[in-house]
Design an enzyme around this catalytic site. Structure first.
Site, short mmCIF file in Angstrom:
data_model
loop_
_atom_site.label_atom_id
_atom_site.label_comp_id
_atom_site.label_asym_id
_atom_site.label_seq_id
_atom_site.Cartn_x
_atom_site.Cartn_y
_atom_site.Cartn_z
N PRO A 107 -15.15 -55.35 3.12
CA PRO A 107 -16.11 -54.81 4.08
C PRO A 107 -15.41 -54.54 5.42
O PRO A 107 -14.56 -55.32 5.85
CB PRO A 107 -17.14 -55.94 4.24
CG PRO A 107 -16.98 -56.79 3.04
CD PRO A 107 -15.56 -56.67 2.59
N VAL A 108 -15.79 -53.42 6.04
CA VAL A 108 -15.10 -52.99 7.26
C VAL A 108 -15.81 -53.53 8.50
O VAL A 108 -17.04 -53.61 8.54
CB VAL A 108 -15.07 -51.44 7.29
CG1 VAL A 108 -14.51 -50.91 8.60
CG2 VAL A 108 -14.26 -50.92 6.13
N ALA A 110 -16.07 -56.47 9.70
CA ALA A 110 -16.84 -57.70 9.50
C ALA A 110 -16.00 -58.95 9.74
O ALA A 110 -16.38 -60.05 9.38
CB ALA A 110 -17.42 -57.71 8.09
N GLY A 111 -14.80 -58.77 10.32
CA GLY A 111 -13.96 -59.92 10.63
C GLY A 111 -13.12 -60.38 9.45
O GLY A 111 -12.59 -61.48 9.45
N LEU A 112 -12.99 -59.52 8.42
CA LEU A 112 -12.21 -59.91 7.24
C LEU A 112 -10.81 -59.29 7.23
O LEU A 112 -10.10 -59.38 6.24
CB LEU A 112 -12.97 -59.56 5.96
CG LEU A 112 -14.35 -60.22 5.79
CD1 LEU A 112 -14.99 -59.79 4.50
CD2 LEU A 112 -14.25 -61.74 5.84
N SER A 114 -9.86 -56.03 7.39
CA SER A 114 -9.68 -54.88 6.50
C SER A 114 -8.62 -53.92 7.04
O SER A 114 -7.80 -53.39 6.29
CB SER A 114 -11.02 -54.17 6.28
OG SER A 114 -11.18 -53.09 7.14
N SER A 115 -8.60 -53.71 8.33
CA SER A 115 -7.65 -52.72 8.86
C SER A 115 -6.21 -53.19 8.71
O SER A 115 -5.32 -52.43 8.33
CB SER A 115 -8.05 -52.36 10.30
OG SER A 115 -7.07 -52.70 11.21
N ASP A 158 -4.08 -61.31 11.65
CA ASP A 158 -4.50 -60.45 10.53
C ASP A 158 -3.29 -59.82 9.80
O ASP A 158 -3.20 -59.95 8.58
CB ASP A 158 -5.46 -59.34 11.00
CG ASP A 158 -6.85 -59.88 11.25
OD1 ASP A 158 -7.01 -61.10 11.35
OD2 ASP A 158 -7.78 -59.06 11.37
O1 PMV Z 1 -11.61 -59.89 14.60
P1 PMV Z 1 -12.05 -61.13 13.90
O2 PMV Z 1 -13.50 -61.15 13.60
O3 PMV Z 1 -11.18 -61.51 12.74
O4 PMV Z 1 -11.92 -62.35 14.94
C1 PMV Z 1 -10.76 -62.63 15.62
C2 PMV Z 1 -10.63 -64.08 15.94
C3 PMV Z 1 -10.76 -64.45 17.41
O5 PMV Z 1 -10.27 -65.78 17.50
C4 PMV Z 1 -12.20 -64.42 17.83
C5 PMV Z 1 -9.94 -63.54 18.32
C6 PMV Z 1 -8.43 -63.63 18.17
O6 PMV Z 1 -7.74 -62.70 18.68
O7 PMV Z 1 -7.90 -64.58 17.61
#
Ligand code: PMV
Length: 327
Positions: A107-108, A110-112, A114-115, A158
């Site tokens: 899912p885009v 949504a904090g997972l 994806s990008s 990420d």
């Molecule tokens: O973008 P998300 O939903 O994966 O959240 C990032 C995590 C935070 O701790 C809120 C921000 C960060 O840069 O670490």
């Protein structure tokens, strides 16, 4: 000839937001992957198509032409992909045109992650096709630089998890460390479907921290203790403790003001249906929550989250980071 590569999405198990202030966080790669298929073109265009987002267009001589979807949205999604492809191309003499086709089950927005998964997969596939040798460290670097275009100053969590996979302990000053996690960590993910911006949530926390520095300091310390205790629980395969720690972490995130109604509904539905613990994951304000769930309760917890209005799916941790699927 074409090459397909894939990379995993992620969930933050514990420590989001506090990580911005130097505290540790635990992040897992999950078995939802983004796929990038790359092939050469006769011309010099970089053509990108995202099947899931119904977007396509191409870059040529510094300009972008939209073919399908909205141009602004396409630029937001495609710029990091273009940047990553160009970083790989720079390692070769000749300029070649490429087709990039993105398929993703993540899912885009949504904090997972994806990008980052899309960018890591694209980087690996492009390098393989053009016979450019890249180490995982180099793929991570390229993906991280590409991500900075849309995210400003991301922590790097990420692209790291999408590249290396597994379970990582992340801290701003020390970077990443692979964690020894024997346990399966079965998680039900509930997507609230509520759109949110990581940047806005991070700013919201910043103003609270500025206004109440001493209370915030105490909360930071609690968040740190939760993560440190969780490292032990992971080593010992102690899911019950891990669940309790997730609930404690959710209480702190709630205190920071980043939980919101839909997240509260889904976390409490998950717990009532027998999850060992539940919390929001990522920036909050919407997006996704996770519920740590023993195998025999998974169906029940998924149904409860769906009834509470979320889109639920099961996520298992994966040790596999970015990989070539076919060449
Ligand atoms: O973008 P998300 O939903 O994966 O959240 C990032 C995590 C935070 O701790 C809120 C921000 C960060 O840069 O670490």
């Amino acid at each position: 000839m074409e090459v397909v590569a894939s990379a995993p999405a992620k969930v933050i198990l514990l420590g989001e937001h506090f990580v911005v202030y130097g505290e540790p966080a635990i992040v897992l790669a999950i078995d939802k992957r983004a796929y990038a298929k790359i092939s050469k073109r006769e011309d010099k265009k970089l053509h990108i198509r995202s099947a899931n987002l119904n977007l396509s267009g191409y870059f040529e001589d510094g300009s972008f032409k939209i073919e399908q979807g909205e141009a602004k949205e396409a630029r937001m999604k495609f710029d990091p992909v273009k940047n990553a492809v160009e970083s790989v191309l720079q390692k070769r003499e000749e300029k070649v045109g490429l087709n990039v086709e993105i398929n993703s089950t993540v899912p885009v927005g949504a904090g997972l992650g994806s990008s980052a998964a899309v960018v890591a997969a694209t980087t690996a596939a492009t390098a393989e096709l053009l016979e450019v040798k890249l180490s995982k460290e180099e793929i991570f670097r390229i993906a991280f630089e590409a991500e900075k275009i849309v995210h400003g100053t991301p922590s790097g969590i990420d692209p790291a998890i999408s590249t290396f996979g597994g379970t990582l302990l992340f801290q701003m000053d020390t970077g990443f460390k692979a964690l020894d996690a024997k346990t399966q960590i079965p998680l039900v993910v509930g997507d609230t479907g509520v759109q949110r911006s990581t940047r806005v949530q991070v700013e919201k926390v910043r103003s609270l921290v500025d206004k109440y520095p001493r209370i915030a300091e105490a909360m930071m310390k609690m968040a740190r203790e939760i993560v440190l205790r969780a490292i032990e629980a992971l080593k010992e395969d102690d899911l019950e403790t891990l669940g309790t720690l997730m609930n404690m972490n959710q209480a702190l995130l709630c205190g920071l003001g980043v939980s919101e109604e839909s997240l509260e509904w889904l976390t409490s539905a998950g717990r009532k249906a027998g999850a060992l613990g539940a919390k929001l994951t990522g920036a909050g304000g919407g997006g996704c929550m996770i519920a740590l769930t023993q195998e025999e309760r998974i169906q029940q917890v998924m149904e409860a989250i769906q009834r509470a209005g979320g889109r639920a799916f099961l996520a298992r941790k994966t040790d596999e980071g970015v990989r070539i699927e076919s060449a």
